[in-house]
Design a protein around this motif. Structure first.
Motif, PDB file in Angstrom:
ATOM      1  N   THR A 131       0.832  -1.206   0.000  1.00 27.34           N
ATOM      2  CA  THR A 131       0.000   0.000   0.000  1.00 27.34           C
ATOM      3  C   THR A 131       0.867   1.257   0.000  1.00 27.34           C
ATOM      4  O   THR A 131       0.608   2.204  -0.751  1.00 27.34           O
ATOM      5  CB  THR A 131      -0.928   0.007   1.236  1.00 27.34           C
ATOM      6  OG1 THR A 131      -1.699  -1.194   1.225  1.00 27.34           O
ATOM      7  CG2 THR A 131      -1.853   1.201   1.225  1.00 27.34           C
ATOM      8  N   ASP A 132       1.904   1.271   0.829  1.00 29.27           N
ATOM      9  CA  ASP A 132       2.806   2.425   0.892  1.00 29.27           C
ATOM     10  C   ASP A 132       3.547   2.617  -0.431  1.00 29.27           C
ATOM     11  O   ASP A 132       3.700   3.745  -0.909  1.00 29.27           O
ATOM     12  CB  ASP A 132       3.811   2.267   2.028  1.00 29.27           C
ATOM     13  CG  ASP A 132       3.167   2.327   3.409  1.00 29.27           C
ATOM     14  OD1 ASP A 132       1.990   2.748   3.510  1.00 29.27           O
ATOM     15  OD2 ASP A 132       3.839   1.930   4.383  1.00 29.27           O
ATOM     16  N   LEU A 133       3.995   1.516  -1.031  1.00 29.89           N
ATOM     17  CA  LEU A 133       4.722   1.614  -2.296  1.00 29.89           C
ATOM     18  C   LEU A 133       3.809   2.104  -3.417  1.00 29.89           C
ATOM     19  O   LEU A 133       4.211   2.924  -4.244  1.00 29.89           O
ATOM     20  CB  LEU A 133       5.350   0.268  -2.654  1.00 29.89           C
ATOM     21  CG  LEU A 133       6.239   0.242  -3.883  1.00 29.89           C
ATOM     22  CD1 LEU A 133       7.309   1.332  -3.844  1.00 29.89           C
ATOM     23  CD2 LEU A 133       6.880  -1.128  -4.035  1.00 29.89           C
ATOM     24  N   ILE A 134       2.575   1.655  -3.433  1.00 26.08           N
ATOM     25  CA  ILE A 134       1.601   2.130  -4.427  1.00 26.08           C
ATOM     26  C   ILE A 134       1.416   3.638  -4.287  1.00 26.08           C
ATOM     27  O   ILE A 134       1.430   4.370  -5.283  1.00 26.08           O
ATOM     28  CB  ILE A 134       0.263   1.374  -4.293  1.00 26.08           C
ATOM     29  CG1 ILE A 134       0.422  -0.063  -4.805  1.00 26.08           C
ATOM     30  CG2 ILE A 134      -0.856   2.096  -5.052  1.00 26.08           C
ATOM     31  CD1 ILE A 134      -0.746  -0.971  -4.491  1.00 26.08           C
ATOM     32  N   ALA A 135       1.278   4.115  -3.068  1.00 28.22           N
ATOM     33  CA  ALA A 135       1.117   5.556  -2.836  1.00 28.22           C
ATOM     34  C   ALA A 135       2.344   6.326  -3.331  1.00 28.22           C
ATOM     35  O   ALA A 135       2.212   7.380  -3.964  1.00 28.22           O
ATOM     36  CB  ALA A 135       0.874   5.833  -1.354  1.00 28.22           C
ATOM     37  N   GLN A 136       3.531   5.803  -3.091  1.00 24.16           N
ATOM     38  CA  GLN A 136       4.760   6.461  -3.541  1.00 24.16           C
ATOM     39  C   GLN A 136       4.850   6.496  -5.059  1.00 24.16           C
ATOM     40  O   GLN A 136       5.274   7.494  -5.639  1.00 24.16           O
ATOM     41  CB  GLN A 136       5.976   5.759  -2.946  1.00 24.16           C
ATOM     42  CG  GLN A 136       6.108   5.948  -1.450  1.00 24.16           C
ATOM     43  CD  GLN A 136       7.183   5.066  -0.846  1.00 24.16           C
ATOM     44  OE1 GLN A 136       7.964   4.429  -1.536  1.00 24.16           O
ATOM     45  NE2 GLN A 136       7.212   5.017   0.475  1.00 24.16           N
ATOM     46  N   LEU A 137       4.458   5.405  -5.710  1.00 23.17           N
ATOM     47  CA  LEU A 137       4.480   5.378  -7.174  1.00 23.17           C
ATOM     48  C   LEU A 137       3.496   6.396  -7.745  1.00 23.17           C
ATOM     49  O   LEU A 137       3.809   7.094  -8.717  1.00 23.17           O
ATOM     50  CB  LEU A 137       4.172   3.971  -7.693  1.00 23.17           C
ATOM     51  CG  LEU A 137       5.249   2.920  -7.421  1.00 23.17           C
ATOM     52  CD1 LEU A 137       4.745   1.533  -7.822  1.00 23.17           C
ATOM     53  CD2 LEU A 137       6.544   3.254  -8.137  1.00 23.17           C
ATOM     54  N   GLU A 138       2.326   6.485  -7.153  1.00 18.55           N
ATOM     55  CA  GLU A 138       1.335   7.466  -7.612  1.00 18.55           C
ATOM     56  C   GLU A 138       1.825   8.893  -7.374  1.00 18.55           C
ATOM     57  O   GLU A 138       1.627   9.764  -8.220  1.00 18.55           O
ATOM     58  CB  GLU A 138      -0.016   7.210  -6.949  1.00 18.55           C
ATOM     59  CG  GLU A 138      -0.669   5.947  -7.487  1.00 18.55           C
ATOM     60  CD  GLU A 138      -1.959   5.572  -6.796  1.00 18.55           C
ATOM     61  OE1 GLU A 138      -2.155   5.925  -5.604  1.00 18.55           O
ATOM     62  OE2 GLU A 138      -2.787   4.912  -7.445  1.00 18.55           O
ATOM     63  N   GLU A 139       2.502   9.136  -6.264  1.00 20.38           N
ATOM     64  CA  GLU A 139       3.082  10.454  -5.997  1.00 20.38           C
ATOM     65  C   GLU A 139       4.173  10.799  -7.004  1.00 20.38           C
ATOM     66  O   GLU A 139       4.423  11.978  -7.281  1.00 20.38           O
ATOM     67  CB  GLU A 139       3.640  10.515  -4.574  1.00 20.38           C
ATOM     68  CG  GLU A 139       2.578  10.557  -3.496  1.00 20.38           C
ATOM     69  CD  GLU A 139       3.148  10.397  -2.092  1.00 20.38           C
ATOM     70  OE1 GLU A 139       4.390  10.494  -1.915  1.00 20.38           O
ATOM     71  OE2 GLU A 139       2.344  10.160  -1.171  1.00 20.38           O
ATOM     72  N   SER A 140       4.804   9.785  -7.571  1.00 23.20           N
ATOM     73  CA  SER A 140       5.846   9.986  -8.586  1.00 23.20           C
ATOM     74  C   SER A 140       5.259  10.233  -9.974  1.00 23.20           C
ATOM     75  O   SER A 140       6.004  10.400 -10.939  1.00 23.20           O
ATOM     76  CB  SER A 140       6.768   8.762  -8.647  1.00 23.20           C
ATOM     77  OG  SER A 140       7.458   8.601  -7.443  1.00 23.20           O
ATOM     78  N   GLY A 141       3.919  10.208 -10.063  1.00 23.69           N
ATOM     79  CA  GLY A 141       3.257  10.469 -11.330  1.00 23.69           C
ATOM     80  C   GLY A 141       2.830   9.234 -12.101  1.00 23.69           C
ATOM     81  O   GLY A 141       2.323   9.345 -13.214  1.00 23.69           O
TER      82      GLY A 141
END
Length: 101
Positions: free
Chosen positions: A59-69
């Motif tokens: 879940t945290d990694l998905i959020a980080q990827l989405e924050e990266s665009g």
């Protein structure tokens, strides 16, 4: 060559072109997740990160990827790792030469 996917925990599949477009690096993933070589694999146009252990890791990694665009489904997606041990799953980019489209 197809990537073998774990049935024990989630794996994120990321399009290599999206990973590069977002300026992401293997070092960033290693720093954040302390990955082994088998937990960050590149094959053709796909990157497999996982299996990801820990309740919030995926879940945290998905959020980080989405924050990266990156966009979920278009650029990456999660395979849950929730299937029986007797079933083996493999991932391969549909545009890889020799694969079925």
């Amino acid at each position: 060559m197809p990537l073998n996917l774990s049935h024990t925990a989630p794996t994120l599949i990321i399009r290599k072109s999206a990973f590069e477009r977002a300026g992401l690096t293997r070092a960033q993933f290693d720093e954040a997740l302390n990955l082994t070589p088998d937990e960050f694999r590149v094959e053709g146009e796909l990157i497999a990160v996982g299996p990801l252990v820990g309740e919030d890791t995926a879940t945290d990694l998905i959020a980080q990827l989405e924050e990266s665009g990156l966009a979920y489904f278009d650029d990456f997606f999660e395979l849950s790792g929730n299937w029986p041990e007797w079933l083996r799953l493999f991932a391969m980019d549909a545009r890889t030469p020799g694969s079925a489209s």
